[in-house]
Design a protein around this motif. Structure first.
Motif, PDB file in Angstrom:
ATOM      1  N   GLY A  41       0.780  -1.223   0.000  1.00  8.87           N
ATOM      2  CA  GLY A  41       0.000   0.000   0.000  1.00  8.87           C
ATOM      3  C   GLY A  41       0.813   1.275   0.000  1.00  8.87           C
ATOM      4  O   GLY A  41       0.234   2.363  -0.078  1.00  8.87           O
ATOM      5  N   HIS A  42       2.126   1.179   0.069  1.00  9.84           N
ATOM      6  CA  HIS A  42       2.994   2.363   0.049  1.00  9.84           C
ATOM      7  C   HIS A  42       3.555   2.580  -1.354  1.00  9.84           C
ATOM      8  O   HIS A  42       3.707   1.634  -2.138  1.00  9.84           O
ATOM      9  CB  HIS A  42       4.139   2.202   1.049  1.00  9.84           C
ATOM     10  CG  HIS A  42       3.687   2.173   2.476  1.00  9.84           C
ATOM     11  ND1 HIS A  42       3.431   3.301   3.208  1.00  9.84           N
ATOM     12  CD2 HIS A  42       3.442   1.116   3.310  1.00  9.84           C
ATOM     13  CE1 HIS A  42       3.064   2.976   4.423  1.00  9.84           C
ATOM     14  NE2 HIS A  42       3.055   1.639   4.513  1.00  9.84           N
ATOM     15  N   THR A  43       3.868   3.811  -1.665  1.00 13.96           N
ATOM     16  CA  THR A  43       4.473   4.115  -2.958  1.00 13.96           C
ATOM     17  C   THR A  43       5.962   3.772  -2.930  1.00 13.96           C
ATOM     18  O   THR A  43       6.570   3.620  -1.856  1.00 13.96           O
ATOM     19  CB  THR A  43       4.303   5.595  -3.319  1.00 13.96           C
ATOM     20  OG1 THR A  43       5.020   6.385  -2.358  1.00 13.96           O
ATOM     21  CG2 THR A  43       2.833   5.987  -3.316  1.00 13.96           C
ATOM     22  N   VAL A  44       6.540   3.679  -4.126  1.00 17.05           N
ATOM     23  CA  VAL A  44       7.971   3.389  -4.244  1.00 17.05           C
ATOM     24  C   VAL A  44       8.801   4.483  -3.580  1.00 17.05           C
ATOM     25  O   VAL A  44       9.786   4.216  -2.882  1.00 17.05           O
ATOM     26  CB  VAL A  44       8.353   3.235  -5.734  1.00 17.05           C
ATOM     27  CG1 VAL A  44       9.867   3.168  -5.894  1.00 17.05           C
ATOM     28  CG2 VAL A  44       7.706   2.006  -6.331  1.00 17.05           C
ATOM     29  N   ALA A  45       8.381   5.747  -3.752  1.00 16.33           N
ATOM     30  CA  ALA A  45       9.106   6.860  -3.144  1.00 16.33           C
ATOM     31  C   ALA A  45       9.087   6.779  -1.624  1.00 16.33           C
ATOM     32  O   ALA A  45      10.097   7.032  -0.958  1.00 16.33           O
ATOM     33  CB  ALA A  45       8.510   8.183  -3.607  1.00 16.33           C
ATOM     34  N   GLU A  46       7.920   6.424  -1.042  1.00 14.31           N
ATOM     35  CA  GLU A  46       7.815   6.314   0.423  1.00 14.31           C
ATOM     36  C   GLU A  46       8.706   5.193   0.950  1.00 14.31           C
ATOM     37  O   GLU A  46       9.357   5.344   1.993  1.00 14.31           O
ATOM     38  CB  GLU A  46       6.358   6.057   0.813  1.00 14.31           C
ATOM     39  CG  GLU A  46       5.441   7.237   0.552  1.00 14.31           C
ATOM     40  CD  GLU A  46       3.983   6.892   0.776  1.00 14.31           C
ATOM     41  OE1 GLU A  46       3.166   7.825   0.884  1.00 14.31           O
ATOM     42  OE2 GLU A  46       3.646   5.681   0.857  1.00 14.31           O
ATOM     43  N   ILE A  47       8.741   4.074   0.233  1.00 13.46           N
ATOM     44  CA  ILE A  47       9.567   2.943   0.683  1.00 13.46           C
ATOM     45  C   ILE A  47      11.050   3.304   0.628  1.00 13.46           C
ATOM     46  O   ILE A  47      11.807   3.019   1.567  1.00 13.46           O
ATOM     47  CB  ILE A  47       9.275   1.711  -0.194  1.00 13.46           C
ATOM     48  CG1 ILE A  47       7.822   1.263  -0.013  1.00 13.46           C
ATOM     49  CG2 ILE A  47      10.240   0.570   0.141  1.00 13.46           C
ATOM     50  CD1 ILE A  47       7.389   0.195  -0.988  1.00 13.46           C
ATOM     51  N   LYS A  51       3.200 -11.364 -15.828  1.00 13.07           N
ATOM     52  CA  LYS A  51       4.284 -11.699 -16.752  1.00 13.07           C
ATOM     53  C   LYS A  51       5.168 -10.513 -17.090  1.00 13.07           C
ATOM     54  O   LYS A  51       6.242 -10.681 -17.665  1.00 13.07           O
ATOM     55  CB  LYS A  51       3.705 -12.272 -18.055  1.00 13.07           C
ATOM     56  CG  LYS A  51       2.936 -13.577 -17.867  1.00 13.07           C
ATOM     57  CD  LYS A  51       2.432 -14.065 -19.216  1.00 13.07           C
ATOM     58  CE  LYS A  51       1.662 -15.377 -19.069  1.00 13.07           C
ATOM     59  NZ  LYS A  51       1.161 -15.864 -20.384  1.00 13.07           N
ATOM     60  N   TYR A  52       4.721  -9.290 -16.777  1.00 15.26           N
ATOM     61  CA  TYR A  52       5.398  -8.103 -17.255  1.00 15.26           C
ATOM     62  C   TYR A  52       6.183  -7.430 -16.132  1.00 15.26           C
ATOM     63  O   TYR A  52       5.670  -7.247 -15.018  1.00 15.26           O
ATOM     64  CB  TYR A  52       4.405  -7.121 -17.864  1.00 15.26           C
ATOM     65  CG  TYR A  52       3.596  -7.720 -18.994  1.00 15.26           C
ATOM     66  CD1 TYR A  52       4.137  -7.840 -20.264  1.00 15.26           C
ATOM     67  CD2 TYR A  52       2.307  -8.189 -18.767  1.00 15.26           C
ATOM     68  CE1 TYR A  52       3.393  -8.406 -21.304  1.00 15.26           C
ATOM     69  CE2 TYR A  52       1.565  -8.754 -19.795  1.00 15.26           C
ATOM     70  CZ  TYR A  52       2.109  -8.864 -21.061  1.00 15.26           C
ATOM     71  OH  TYR A  52       1.384  -9.425 -22.071  1.00 15.26           O
ATOM     72  N   ALA A  53       7.424  -7.048 -16.433  1.00 13.64           N
ATOM     73  CA  ALA A  53       8.275  -6.324 -15.490  1.00 13.64           C
ATOM     74  C   ALA A  53       8.577  -4.959 -16.086  1.00 13.64           C
ATOM     75  O   ALA A  53       8.968  -4.854 -17.241  1.00 13.64           O
ATOM     76  CB  ALA A  53       9.561  -7.083 -15.217  1.00 13.64           C
ATOM     77  N   ILE A  54       8.360  -3.903 -15.294  1.00 17.04           N
ATOM     78  CA  ILE A  54       8.605  -2.543 -15.753  1.00 17.04           C
ATOM     79  C   ILE A  54       9.504  -1.836 -14.746  1.00 17.04           C
ATOM     80  O   ILE A  54       9.631  -2.263 -13.581  1.00 17.04           O
ATOM     81  CB  ILE A  54       7.283  -1.759 -15.929  1.00 17.04           C
ATOM     82  CG1 ILE A  54       6.535  -1.704 -14.588  1.00 17.04           C
ATOM     83  CG2 ILE A  54       6.425  -2.363 -17.027  1.00 17.04           C
ATOM     84  CD1 ILE A  54       5.305  -0.823 -14.626  1.00 17.04           C
ATOM     85  N   LYS A  55      10.107  -0.753 -15.192  1.00 18.38           N
ATOM     86  CA  LYS A  55      10.927   0.055 -14.307  1.00 18.38           C
ATOM     87  C   LYS A  55      10.044   0.716 -13.259  1.00 18.38           C
ATOM     88  O   LYS A  55       9.000   1.294 -13.586  1.00 18.38           O
ATOM     89  CB  LYS A  55      11.685   1.118 -15.100  1.00 18.38           C
ATOM     90  CG  LYS A  55      12.614   1.959 -14.257  1.00 18.38           C
ATOM     91  CD  LYS A  55      13.352   2.990 -15.108  1.00 18.38           C
ATOM     92  CE  LYS A  55      14.261   3.854 -14.242  1.00 18.38           C
ATOM     93  NZ  LYS A  55      14.957   4.878 -15.058  1.00 18.38           N
ATOM     94  N   ALA A  56      10.460   0.620 -12.012  1.00 19.44           N
ATOM     95  CA  ALA A  56       9.642   1.146 -10.914  1.00 19.44           C
ATOM     96  C   ALA A  56       9.618   2.667 -10.945  1.00 19.44           C
ATOM     97  O   ALA A  56      10.658   3.313 -11.029  1.00 19.44           O
ATOM     98  CB  ALA A  56      10.190   0.655  -9.579  1.00 19.44           C
ATOM     99  N   ASP A  57       8.396   3.208 -10.894  1.00 17.75           N
ATOM    100  CA  ASP A  57       8.216   4.654 -10.840  1.00 17.75           C
ATOM    101  C   ASP A  57       8.004   5.075  -9.399  1.00 17.75           C
ATOM    102  O   ASP A  57       7.442   4.322  -8.592  1.00 17.75           O
ATOM    103  CB  ASP A  57       7.015   5.067 -11.702  1.00 17.75           C
ATOM    104  CG  ASP A  57       6.891   6.576 -11.814  1.00 17.75           C
ATOM    105  OD1 ASP A  57       6.088   7.146 -11.042  1.00 17.75           O
ATOM    106  OD2 ASP A  57       7.595   7.173 -12.649  1.00 17.75           O
ATOM    107  N   SER A  58       8.429   6.285  -9.060  1.00 17.82           N
ATOM    108  CA  SER A  58       8.338   6.740  -7.667  1.00 17.82           C
ATOM    109  C   SER A  58       6.895   6.820  -7.175  1.00 17.82           C
ATOM    110  O   SER A  58       6.636   6.712  -5.973  1.00 17.82           O
ATOM    111  CB  SER A  58       9.014   8.103  -7.523  1.00 17.82           C
ATOM    112  OG  SER A  58       8.408   9.046  -8.384  1.00 17.82           O
TER     113      SER A  58
END
Length: 320
Positions: free
Chosen positions: A266-272, A287-294
């Motif tokens: 439930g937390h965003t990438v930026a918060e983590i 099946k899909y992997a993408i670059k993590a956005d903040s």
């Protein structure tokens, strides 16, 4: 265009075909130039001297063109320096001096003996072949890191050479004035003895001289081993550094599956990334992997590829 030329004449990356082709071409030109210089010394090939001169001239022209291009693009090699200073820095660098020595002997092939001897200096541009390999950079880094120890060991060898030469001159001059007629004769003997070469053209004949020679010979075995041991230890240290760096990077990459108990749910990438000493590289859903956005919100069953700066206290279902 200027930037592209700089990229091409530098050591090529695997994906840059033009740069790799340039590297291969320069290596071939260097080998042809050296082979021509060697073949010119054979009397049996005197009828082909004109051919050798043409080949040598062509290779030198190519070297001159490369040298001019490197001077022209020197500002990209030293981006923190202005153009004139960048050109000067390249000219006095190791690669710049080697390239200059590649060219100069061609213009002094006749005349004084000192000028003709410059042709031999062209052999040093074989170092440039090694400069296109990673192993040569490892050797340079080891020698640079151990420079203080190497200088100290060489200083010790030089002091012992002068001391033993004076001792041997004092002991042997009266018995054989032709062999040990001055201190330099003793220096020649001490060099061949301490460095375990042992030419045998000069040797002591008196009892005191032979006794000193025994101690000096034993001393030479240990002294010569000092720089060898320093360089060997440097290579071992460099190898361990590279291995540790690779292992640390592999150990810090984690694959984390988010479950219901995860603190990240439930937390965003930026918060983590702000709360934990990690950097989330990829986020996979299905099946899909993408670059993590903040701004991405971590949800249930997300698979995160994480770079860990230090060992964090994270609850995770599985890790590999």
């Amino acid at each position: 265009m200027k930037r592209r030329i700089f990229d091409i004449i530098q050591i090529g990356q695997k994906g840059d075909f033009a740069s790799r082709a340039f590297d291969l071409g320069i290596v071939i030109v260097i080998l042809v130039n050296i082979a021509t210089m060697i073949l010119q010394t054979f009397d049996e090939l005197a009828n082909y001297q004109n051919v050798f001169v043409v080949v040598e001239t062509v290779t030198i022209v190519l070297f001159i063109a490369e040298y001019i291009l490197r001077l022209w693009t020197a500002e990209y090699l030293y981006p923190t320096s202005h153009r004139a200073k960048a050109v000067l820095r390249f000219m006095i660098s190791f690669d710049g001096i080697i390239e200059l020595f590649t060219i100069l002997p061609f213009f002094f092939m006749s005349g004084f003996v000192a000028f003709r001897l410059l042709r031999v200096v062209r052999i040093f541009h074989l170092f440039r072949i090694n400069s296109y390999t990673d192993s040569f950079h490892v050797i340079k880094s080891v020698l640079y890191e151990k420079r203080n120890q190497l200088v100290s060991s060489i200083f010790i060898i030089v002091v012992l050479m002068f001391a033993s030469s004076l001792f041997m001159y004092s002991a042997e001059h009266s018995a054989q004035p032709q062999a040990f007629k001055n201190a330099f004769s003793g220096l020649w003997w001490s060099m061949s003895t301490l460095l375990t070469v042992g030419y045998g053209d000069i040797y002591p004949i008196t009892a005191i001289g032979r006794i000193m020679a025994i101690f000096i010979a034993f001393l030479g075995v240990g002294v010569v081993a000092i720089p060898t041991g320093i360089i060997s230890a440097g290579f071992v240290e460099q190898y361990r550094k590279e291995q540790d760096s690779t292992n640390n990077d592999l150990q810090r990459i984690h694959t984390i599956i988010i479950d219901i108990d995860s603190q990240w749910l439930g937390h965003t990438v930026a918060e983590i990334e702000q709360q934990y000493p990690v950097n989330i590289l990829l986020r996979q859903k299905g099946k899909y992997a993408i670059k993590a956005d903040s701004n991405d919100v971590v949800s249930l069953e997300d698979v995160l590829t994480v770079y860990q700066y230090e060992e964090p206290h994270i609850q995770k279902k599985s890790q590999s």
